[in-house]
Structure formats: C-alpha cells, structure tokens
Motif scaffolding. Structure first.
Motif, PDB file in Angstrom:
ATOM      1  N   THR A 168      17.399   6.084  -1.116  1.00 61.55           N
ATOM      2  CA  THR A 168      16.209   7.134  -1.004  1.00 61.55           C
ATOM      3  C   THR A 168      15.230   6.670   0.055  1.00 61.55           C
ATOM      4  O   THR A 168      14.827   5.380  -0.077  1.00 61.55           O
ATOM      5  N   TYR A 169      14.979   7.480   0.975  1.00 63.76           N
ATOM      6  CA  TYR A 169      13.871   7.316   1.895  1.00 63.76           C
ATOM      7  C   TYR A 169      12.771   8.156   1.607  1.00 63.76           C
ATOM      8  O   TYR A 169      12.571   9.368   1.403  1.00 63.76           O
ATOM      9  N   THR A 170      11.540   7.300   0.955  1.00 54.47           N
ATOM     10  CA  THR A 170      10.308   8.061   0.676  1.00 54.47           C
ATOM     11  C   THR A 170       8.855   7.532   1.197  1.00 54.47           C
ATOM     12  O   THR A 170       9.332   6.465   2.032  1.00 54.47           O
ATOM     13  N   ALA A 171       7.956   7.671   0.600  1.00 60.31           N
ATOM     14  CA  ALA A 171       6.502   7.108   1.057  1.00 60.31           C
ATOM     15  C   ALA A 171       5.738   6.802  -0.142  1.00 60.31           C
ATOM     16  O   ALA A 171       5.895   7.816  -1.138  1.00 60.31           O
ATOM     17  N   LYS A 172       5.152   5.707  -0.282  1.00 62.22           N
ATOM     18  CA  LYS A 172       4.317   5.224  -1.356  1.00 62.22           C
ATOM     19  C   LYS A 172       3.038   4.557  -0.901  1.00 62.22           C
ATOM     20  O   LYS A 172       2.889   4.044   0.100  1.00 62.22           O
ATOM     21  N   ALA A 173       2.077   4.584  -1.819  1.00 59.36           N
ATOM     22  CA  ALA A 173       0.900   3.852  -1.467  1.00 59.36           C
ATOM     23  C   ALA A 173       1.224   2.315  -1.341  1.00 59.36           C
ATOM     24  O   ALA A 173       1.935   1.744  -2.133  1.00 59.36           O
ATOM     25  N   PRO A 174       0.412   1.726  -0.578  1.00 58.93           N
ATOM     26  CA  PRO A 174       0.785   0.433  -0.224  1.00 58.93           C
ATOM     27  C   PRO A 174       0.910  -0.657  -1.507  1.00 58.93           C
ATOM     28  O   PRO A 174       1.529  -1.623  -1.433  1.00 58.93           O
ATOM     29  N   ASP A 175      -0.199  -0.644  -2.402  1.00 55.77           N
ATOM     30  CA  ASP A 175      -0.051  -1.354  -3.549  1.00 55.77           C
ATOM     31  C   ASP A 175       0.866  -1.114  -4.503  1.00 55.77           C
ATOM     32  O   ASP A 175       1.339  -1.722  -5.443  1.00 55.77           O
ATOM     33  N   ASP A 176       1.579   0.135  -4.054  1.00 58.49           N
ATOM     34  CA  ASP A 176       2.829   0.374  -5.279  1.00 58.49           C
ATOM     35  C   ASP A 176       4.055  -0.193  -4.778  1.00 58.49           C
ATOM     36  O   ASP A 176       4.984   0.014  -5.410  1.00 58.49           O
ATOM     37  N   ILE A 177       3.985  -0.537  -3.456  1.00 60.73           N
ATOM     38  CA  ILE A 177       5.227  -1.123  -2.694  1.00 60.73           C
ATOM     39  C   ILE A 177       5.101  -2.702  -2.951  1.00 60.73           C
ATOM     40  O   ILE A 177       4.373  -3.286  -2.484  1.00 60.73           O
ATOM     41  N   CYS A 178       6.355  -3.221  -3.726  1.00 59.78           N
ATOM     42  CA  CYS A 178       6.400  -4.686  -3.792  1.00 59.78           C
ATOM     43  C   CYS A 178       7.842  -5.252  -3.505  1.00 59.78           C
ATOM     44  O   CYS A 178       8.705  -4.515  -4.514  1.00 59.78           O
ATOM     45  N   PHE A 179       8.163  -6.060  -2.969  1.00 60.37           N
ATOM     46  CA  PHE A 179       9.568  -6.565  -2.738  1.00 60.37           C
ATOM     47  C   PHE A 179       9.355  -8.015  -1.869  1.00 60.37           C
ATOM     48  O   PHE A 179       8.468  -8.238  -1.458  1.00 60.37           O
ATOM     49  N   LYS A 180      10.516  -8.574  -1.700  1.00 60.10           N
ATOM     50  CA  LYS A 180      10.489  -9.991  -0.973  1.00 60.10           C
ATOM     51  C   LYS A 180      10.845  -9.463   0.400  1.00 60.10           C
ATOM     52  O   LYS A 180      12.110  -9.087   0.539  1.00 60.10           O
ATOM     53  N   PRO A 181       9.874  -9.765   1.260  1.00 53.20           N
ATOM     54  CA  PRO A 181      10.628  -9.514   2.846  1.00 53.20           C
ATOM     55  C   PRO A 181      11.501 -10.321   3.252  1.00 53.20           C
ATOM     56  O   PRO A 181      11.562 -11.581   2.670  1.00 53.20           O
TER      57      PRO A 181
END
Length: 579
Positions: A173-186
């Motif tokens: 899924t390709y979507t868009a979210k608010a920056p604070d709602d995105i959390c992952f290990k880069p």
C-alpha cells in the motif's frame, strides 16, 4: 554527461575480449561514447585527499566513460556490455517480455488518494531468481544512484526503492500520513524513529539532506507498507531497514514513486531490463498504473536516412546498421521503407532524427565522405553585436572599466532598492527560483553595477564602471511574451557626485554614434523625475523625438540600500535605436 566508472578487467571479461587502452578508446568513439579517464580508486583518493589517505586503497584499473545524458541503458556495466556486444554483432539485441507470477497470483500495489497532492504516481515490478555477486550488487545500487541524479532529477521527479521480496508480503500500500504517525527503523539504523525525528536526523547527513526539501514542508509524508504493516520506504528519502537487499537476495521488489508517470515507467524499465535475463523478467504492476515493457514501431525511408546523414546505402544495409544499435529493423518491401522496433531500453528515441543519428553512428562518422556544401554563405557579425563591441572599446578608452553581471537578480534589486514596485515593472519572473538572488530577469543593468561597486568599494576612488548587455522585458507582441533589449549603463562613484563626468560620457557616446546635439534630428536632455535619482538631479535623454534613456545623481536612499557610502551618478541608455 553522466560518467560511468567500470573496472577494466571486469569489463573485458564480460565483453569476452581484452583491448588495449587505445583500442577501447576507439571502440567507445565508434559507439558514441568517450573514454574520459583511465585511473584507479587509489589514484582518485590520492589526488583528492592525499597519499596518506590513499594508502591501502585498490589499484584496480577503472575506466571512466562519458555516456550521453539520455542513454539511461548505458549507466551500468551490464547495460554497457550488452550495448557493445550487440554493436559488435556478438549477440542479438534481447527481447524483453513481461510474464506472469509462477503461482498465478501477481503482487498488488495499491495507491490511495492521500498521495494525490504529493507524488501521485507509482509503478512496481518483481525480479525473481536473481543472483547477486558483490560486483553485480554494487552495480545495481550505483545504477539507482545514477538514475536518481539524471532522469529522476535528484529524486524530485522519481524515487526508486528496492526491497528483498522474501522479507515482506503483499499486497503493498502506497499512502500518505502525518509525520508523527509514521514510525519505522530506517536503512542502516538501529532504532525506530518517527518521520519528524528522521527529518531532523538527516539534516546533517551529507547524502540525504539534499532530498529533505522535497517533502519536509508537507503536512503528510508518502509511505509504503506491506500487508503486515511493515514500512518498505518513505519516498523519496529513505528505505526501511527490514526489507533491505543483500548478496543473499533472490527476489527483488522494485517500486518507483513519482510526480511524472512517463519518467517513472522509463526508470522502472531500466531497472528490470539491466539486471535480469530478458525472457525471465517478472513484472507485476497492478493498480493504478501498468508498466508493460512496451515496444513501439516507427517507419522511415532509407532515402531519408541517406539524405540526412550524407551516405548512399541500401535499405537492407541501413536496417542492419540500425539493428547493431539495438533497434531491430526490417525492410517492409514498400519502396525503401524500413520498419524500426524501439525497445523499452531506448527511451531516448523519440523522433526520426534519433533513428538517423543511430544509423550514422553504426555506419561510422569517420566513414562518411566529406563533401563541399551545396550552398555558400558569407558569415557576418550581427549589427547589434558589432555596435556593442565598438562601444565597449571606446568606453574603455574613456577610462571606464567593463563589468559583466548576472542576467538574473532578486525582485528586491530591481524594485525595492530602486524605490519602485515590482508590479509596475515589466520583469519576467522565474517560476521556480532556486535562490532569492535569482528570482527575475533583470530589467535594468544598474543594480548589477551597484552591487559590483559595493563589492569593490575599498579600491581607490574614483570607481568608473560600465556594462553593455541585454535586459529582458515583457512584450505581448512577441511569440514568447518577452524580448531582449540591449542597453548601456555606466556609473561614476566618488566623493563628489560627478554628474559632469557621466554627462560627458553621454556626449562622447553620441559623438561616436554620429548623433548631433539637436532638438530636431539629434539628441538633447530634459529635466525628469525618477525615484532612482536625486530630485532635481535627473535628466531624460531624447533622441529623434523618443526617450532612449536617462542620467543623473543617484538618490541617497538607493545608495544606502546597495551598501554604498559615497555619491554616485549613473547613465542608462538604450542603444538599439541607433543601429
């Protein structure tokens, strides 16, 4: 032109033949490339950072090859070798095809409406049963970077993400979210972070900081998840660490998010065709943009090619030449008509001229017979340029120093600093200025000269500068909506205004132009008012009944805004009416 660095021994091994440096240089020339430099990693480090840093670096010989900017299929070792082998007729041009998934269930790539205002397009593919060696892996990564810097325009148009398919599960899924709602290990990090924290972290990263501006001011960031909620990437900034590819990777999922769908398809075509046997590419793009490794056909006559290139070859011979350039060509049987098949790797072929160029390249530029031109013309300098050159010599002889300033400037330079409104000017605005210093095309030469004075105000006085160059003005009567106007501007900067000096310069210029002081058939000056000049110290120049410029003592406010401390007088003259 992009430069591709390849290891010489690895290149010769792939080509199946060893060349001397001179022989390979000649081969590159025949193929339309240029062998720019023969070096090594150790030489490069030694030259840039010194011998101490170069100690221990590799001595493997590297060929640096300049590739045409639109030949994306030559940006890696694999594509370069394939092109040269087809050119030397050692192999036939491969045919690329899209095949279905082995289990009959293609991966799905879902794009949501939230991405519409950011990067609305996305395409994807899967490479199966691929084998990476260290060299092949390095080439795979380098190709992504070359494409990012070239057709992708530093990721602003297209961003590429590559992932180990066996570590993730679709649909994606390709979507868009608010920056604070995105959390992952880069990628290559040890801890999870929010998108906001990552943007702060990468502001000091020498590589990634150049891409942050693309999305950092947006309320939502693009993000790609798999069916388990695992983050694959946050385009165009960074991939997730969970799905990173390695030498053990066998199946690669490639996704390209973009603001330009056409370029996204070109980029994906390059990624899948460079690193897989052509008959076994698995491409599974489902929704909403399909990518089909599309071929197209063009018709061109052999006579047209011969006439434009300057050769005399049969249609059959021309078809063989084009086939050597990875453009499969056949004679149709209708007169000398040739049908040319354009593969997905040759996105640079967009016009019949491109086909003619490839035919000339395969024929050999050095093999084209030299002929005398059928028409003879006598070159002559443009009258406006000739007049400008003559005036430059005379102004220099009068004691003035020539300056050459930027044709672009800030809105403040031609408006606020001169006491004018930008809305009242006929300035041509740059739609996407990179810096505040280059927002509009200049409408007058004066700001450039005053900035030059400010940068050199510590030099002995007086300072006498001039410039003869073009300004750009809006003009609805022209086909492009603007026109260039050649002007002469001169300034005199000293402890006293020196109006008589600048007036004397005007008289000398008019004398050279053979314009006599007269109200009827010559020139004269009359009092005028302008926010640039001190009240009562400004004059308008009239020639043959038309205003052609002005001169006077600059207003103290104008002088202060350009960080000058002494009086200054100026002359601004349109020289085009005197041709």
């Amino acid at each position: 032109m992009p430069t591709v660095s390849v290891k010489r021994d690895l290149l010769f091994q792939a080509l199946g033949k060893k060349y001397t440096d001179e022989e390979f240089d000649e081969l590159c020339f025949e193929f339309g490339l240029e062998l720019d430099e023969i070096t090594s990693e150790k030489d490069i480090i030694s030259r840039e950072q010194g011998d101490v840093r170069a100690a221990g670096a590799s001595d493997v010989v590297l060929y640096k090859i300049d590739v045409p900017a639109n030949r994306y299929d030559l940006l890696c070792l694999e594509g370069l070798v394939r092109g040269l082998q087809v050119f030397k007729q050692k192999i036939e041009a491969p045919y690329y095809r899209r095949v279905g998934a082995t289990d009959g269930k293609p991966q799905r790539f879902i794009i949501t409406q939230e991405t519409a205002v950011l990067r609305p397009h996305a395409v994807a593919a899967v490479l199966r049963n691929i084998t990476f060696t260290q060299e092949r892996y390095d080439s795979f990564i380098e190709l992504q970077e070359k494409l990012h810097q070239n057709i992708c325009r530093k990721r602003s148009l297209v961003a590429i993400g590559t992932h180990d398919l066996d570590t993730i599960s679709g649909p994606f899924t390709y979507t868009a979210k608010a920056p604070d709602d995105i959390c992952f290990k880069p990628l290559n990090q040890k801890e999870e972070s929010t998108a906001t924290e990552l943007m702060r972290l990468y502001k000091n990263d020498s590589h990634l900081r150049h891409y942050l501006h693309i999305i950092e001011d947006e309320p939502h960031y693009p993000i790609i998840y798999d069916s388990n909620g695992v983050v694959l990437s946050m385009p165009p900034i960074i991939n997730g660490d969970h799905s990173k590819i390695s030498l053990k990777t066998k199946n690669v999922f490639i996704e390209c998010t973009a603001t330009d769908l056409t370029k996204a398809k070109i980029v994906l075509d390059m990624m899948v065709t460079m690193f897989k046997a052509p008959d076994f590419i698995n491409v599974h793009v489902t929704f909403p943009d399909m990518n089909d490794l599309a071929y197209r056909k063009e018709l061109i006559s052999g006579d047209t090619i011969n006439q434009k290139v300057g050769i005399k070859e049969s249609a059959e011979s021309l078809a063989r030449l084009l086939t050597r350039m990875c453009l499969k060509a056949e004679v149709t049987g209708k007169a000398d008509e040739i049908e040319v098949e354009i593969p997905p790797t040759r996105s640079d072929v967009i016009h019949a001229c491109d086909i003619m160029e490839d035919a000339a390249m395969a024929y050999g530029f050095n093999n084209i017979a030299r002929t005398k031109p059928k028409t003879y013309t006598i070159a002559n300098q443009l009258p406006l340029n000739k007049l400008s050159e003559l005036l430059r010599l005379e102004l220099a002889a009068a004691g003035f120093t020539e300056a050459l300033t930027f044709a672009l400037c800030s809105q403040e330079d031609i408006a606020d600093k001169l006491g004018k409104k930008i809305s009242d000017s006929r300035a041509v605005h740059i739609s996407n200025p990179k810096t505040a210093e280059f927002q509009v095309a200049r409408t007058t030469l004066l700001p450039g000269l005053l900035k030059t004075l400010a940068a050199n105000r510590k030099l002995p006085l007086p300072l006498k500068l001039f410039e003869i160059s073009d300004v750009v003005l809006k003009d609805d009567t022209t086909d492009v909506g603007a026109r260039n106007n050649r002007r002469l501007c001169a300034v005199f900067y000293n402890k006293i205004p020196g109006f008589e000096v600048i007036h004397g310069l005007l008289d000398r210029v008019m004398q050279l132009l053979d314009v006599k002081p007269s109200r009827d058939q010559g020139y004269y000056i009359q009092a005028a008012s302008d926010s640039i000049f001190f009240p009562g110290r400004c004059a308008e120049i009239i020639s043959h009944g038309k205003s052609v410029g002005c001169l006077g003592v600059l207003h103290p406010d104008v002088i202060n805004r350009f960080e000058l401390t002494m009086p200054c007088s100026a002359l601004d003259l349109d020289i085009e009416p005197f041709l």
